[in-house]
Structures are given as C-alpha cells and as structure tokens.
Design an enzyme around this catalytic site. Structure first.
Site, short mmCIF file in Angstrom:
data_model
loop_
_atom_site.label_atom_id
_atom_site.label_comp_id
_atom_site.label_asym_id
_atom_site.label_seq_id
_atom_site.Cartn_x
_atom_site.Cartn_y
_atom_site.Cartn_z
N CYS A 132 0.66 -7.27 1.34
CA CYS A 132 2.09 -7.55 1.40
C CYS A 132 2.31 -9.05 1.26
O CYS A 132 1.76 -9.83 2.04
CB CYS A 132 2.69 -7.07 2.72
SG CYS A 132 4.42 -7.57 2.88
N LYS A 167 -5.47 -0.88 -1.36
CA LYS A 167 -4.53 -1.32 -2.40
C LYS A 167 -4.65 -2.83 -2.57
O LYS A 167 -4.37 -3.58 -1.63
CB LYS A 167 -3.10 -0.92 -2.02
CG LYS A 167 -2.08 -1.31 -3.08
CD LYS A 167 -0.73 -0.68 -2.80
CE LYS A 167 0.29 -1.03 -3.86
NZ LYS A 167 1.59 -0.39 -3.61
N ILE A 193 -1.98 -2.45 -9.14
CA ILE A 193 -1.87 -3.65 -8.33
C ILE A 193 -0.67 -3.56 -7.38
O ILE A 193 0.26 -2.81 -7.64
CB ILE A 193 -1.71 -4.90 -9.24
CG1 ILE A 193 -0.55 -4.70 -10.21
CG2 ILE A 193 -2.99 -5.23 -9.94
CD1 ILE A 193 -0.21 -5.89 -11.09
N THR A 195 2.43 -6.13 -5.80
CA THR A 195 3.32 -7.04 -6.53
C THR A 195 2.70 -8.43 -6.73
O THR A 195 1.83 -8.85 -5.96
CB THR A 195 4.64 -7.21 -5.76
OG1 THR A 195 4.33 -7.59 -4.42
CG2 THR A 195 5.43 -5.93 -5.74
N GLY A 219 7.86 -4.16 -11.78
CA GLY A 219 8.58 -3.68 -12.96
C GLY A 219 7.74 -3.84 -14.22
O GLY A 219 6.60 -4.32 -14.16
N GLY A 246 4.61 -1.24 -13.30
CA GLY A 246 5.48 -1.18 -14.47
C GLY A 246 5.48 0.10 -15.26
O GLY A 246 5.85 0.11 -16.43
N GLY A 267 6.42 3.15 -9.58
CA GLY A 267 7.02 2.38 -8.48
C GLY A 267 8.46 2.01 -8.74
O GLY A 267 9.38 2.81 -8.54
C1 DHB Z 1 6.61 -5.73 0.58
C2 DHB Z 1 5.34 -5.24 0.72
C3 DHB Z 1 4.50 -5.21 -0.36
O1 DHB Z 1 3.24 -4.75 -0.27
C4 DHB Z 1 4.95 -5.66 -1.59
O2 DHB Z 1 4.13 -5.65 -2.63
C5 DHB Z 1 6.21 -6.15 -1.74
C6 DHB Z 1 7.04 -6.17 -0.63
C7 DHB Z 1 7.48 -5.84 1.75
O3 DHB Z 1 7.53 -4.95 2.61
O4 DHB Z 1 8.18 -6.85 1.83
#
Ligand code: DHB
Length: 307
Positions: A132, A167, A193, A195, A219, A246, A267
């Site tokens: 995250c 992940k 992946i 983000t 995206g 994407g 996603g």
């Molecule tokens: C969030 C978590 C993620 O793993 C991500 O890729 C984008 C946002 C989140 O909860 O803010």
C-alpha cells in the site's frame, strides 16, 4: 468446441482466470444487483486489517488523463466485523473468495490471518498486500526489501495451508528479487502489480489533487508496467503469477497470459463498469473458440520473446 477456461493456483482450481482486484470490488457483494459475481474466477476482497479503519480524508480519488490516483488509506471494517458479517455471506457466493490482508507489522498480518483461519470460513486463500503506497508515509518496507518480504511470508506460511499469494509493488528496482524472496518464504503464488506512485496538482490552487499528496496510480497507462513485471517475475521464479494492471478487454488478458500470468485481476475498470470482468470472461470463451484454443492454460508464458 468446448473451451476449458479453468486454471490452478497452488491446490486451488478456478473456473476461469479472470478475478476482480482488491480495493475495486468492495467485499464482493456490493454489485450483486449489477453483476452475477458467481461467474467470476474469484473475488479478491479489499484489504482487511487488524482494526477497523476510516481511511484517509477526502479527496482520496482523482482521475488524470493517464489513469486514476487513489489514496484510500486501507479503509475497511476490520477483521472481527469481516468474520461476523462477510464470511457467512461467502458460503453462498458461488465463486472463490480470496481475502486480501494488510498490516503494519508481521504481528498485524499474522493476527488477521490467524483469526480468519480459526473462523473456519469459506475463503480459499489470502492475498497479502505488502505494497500500500498510502500509509505510514509510504515506507512500504515489506515490499521493497527482500529480507522483510521473506520473513513476513515465512511467518504467514507457518500459520496456513491455504493458498498464500504475495501482492508485489512495482515501485522497486528489481521485482524479480522480491518475487524470489516471497517464494523462498513459502508463497504459493504472486500477484503483480499494485499501483505505481502518482501525483497530480491543480495549477490554479497549487494544491495536490488528493489529500495525501502522492497516491497510487492505476488504469490502462500502467498495463505495460504490469506486463513487463509479470514477464520478469515468471522468469525469476517457478510459481504461478497473477497479472494486474490496466486490464479492460480480452486482448489485455491474452497479453498477460502470454507474458506468463496464470490468472489476472481486473481493477480500475470496475469503477466505470462493475460488469466488465464478467463480460471479459464471456469474450475469453469466444476468443478461444475463434482461435482454436481448447485449454486456456496453453497460452500461459507462450510469448515468443526475442533472444
Ligand atoms: C491503497 C492501497 C493500495 O494497495 C494501493 O495500491 C492503492 C491504495 C489504499 O488503501 O490507499
């Protein structure tokens, strides 16, 4: 011609390789009026944490011409409520549910996983969000360091026999090295992946468009990064890879499979059309018929790379 769309990850067989990605399909039940979720290969839930979380303050999602940036901050109901409210619902959902887990320490992740294990619930496995970008000032220590990835995976592996998926983040120098560490720790599969870091600024106000300044970019613009990552990971390790990033059409799914993915997750496209993954599944059957592909597994890793 009958087409076999089924794929396997670890010991689990999925009816098709198209899943919905964490954080883009809620807990899997919110779109029931719009989508027959039982058609999905699997549902990956939003990240579940030890304690309930409100998430980050708004604005926490923004569109840019080259993708969406979000900074939700892992908003979720927490593991106890999840077990009470959601796990019973999954008995009748008609497809596999993979619970995504997030945390801030090995103990946090382990706490959530152990609670889920002892709940006896009907989830087929876990996807571990080590990446995250939006909490704890974006340190992402588990996803950028092979040693931390290995230790976390090892701890979780010792607590479950169910499907364990790590992940991975694209925000690293060598994703193959992190993948290898996760496999050494005992991961059954890897998804890639998450983000990419992203930021956009309103020139009029000079303010960033989301509250945490930087967020996670997703995206179609990140698809080439996802495909390259899947390709690199499948060269580096010998476990199944789930491609994410994407996907909006059957062509994108085929690209990921050829690059080495055994399954994919749709996603960001779910935000525009909650039924897109189910349509892609239908299109995948048609594509296979039209191209004389009897078994979808025959496409996995079949890219004709240049030497
Ligand atoms: C969030 C978590 C993620 O793993 C991500 O890729 C984008 C946002 C989140 O909860 O803010």
């Amino acid at each position: 011609m009958t087409v076999d769309l089924s794929v396997s990850l670890g010991d689990v067989s999925f009816k098709n390789p198209v899943f919905v990605a964490s954080g883009t399909f809620g807990y899997g039940t919110e779109s029931n009026d719009l989508v027959d979720v039982s058609q999905l290969g699997a549902i990956v839930t939003k990240s579940i944490t030890k304690h309930p979380r409100e998430g980050n303050p708004p604005p926490r999602i923004v569109e840019t011409p080259s993708g969406m940036i979000n900074s939700i901050g892992l908003a979720n109901i927490g593991v106890d409520k999840y077990i009470e409210k959601m796990i019973p619902v999954y008995e009748k959902i008609g497809t596999h549910v993979i619970t995504n887990i997030a945390g801030f320490s090995i103990d946090d992740y382990l706490h959530v996983l152990e609670k889920l294990e002892s709940s006896g619930g009907n989830v087929c496995g876990y996807e571990i969000n080590v990446s995250c970008p939006n909490v704890d000032t974006g340190r992402m220590e588990f996803s950028v360091d092979p040693k931390s990835t290995r230790e976390l995976t090892k701890a979780l592996r010792s607590a479950t026999k169910k499907l364990l998926i790590l992940k991975l983040s694209p925000n690293v120098t060598d994703i193959g090295e992190i993948a290898a560490a996760a496999v050494e720790g005992g991961a059954d599969a890897l998804s890639a992946i998450n983000t990419l870091f992203g930021m956009s600024i309103d020139p009029a106000t000079r303010r960033p468009n989301i509250n945490t300044n930087i967020g996670g970019l997703s995206g179609p613009s990140i698809r080439p990064v996802g495909i390259a990552s899947v390709y690199k990971i499948s060269k580096a390790v010998d476990v199944p890879v789930i491609g994410i990033g994407g996907i909006t059409s059957v062509k994108d799914v085929i690209e990921y499979l050829l690059a080495g993915a055994s399954a994919v997750q749709v996603g960001t496209a779910n935000f525009r059309d909650a039924a897109i993954a189910t349509r892609i599944i239908n299109d995948l059957g048609t594509y296979c018929e039209e191209n004389d592909i009897a078994t979808i597994c025959d496409l996995i890793g079949k890219v004709e790379s240049y030497d």
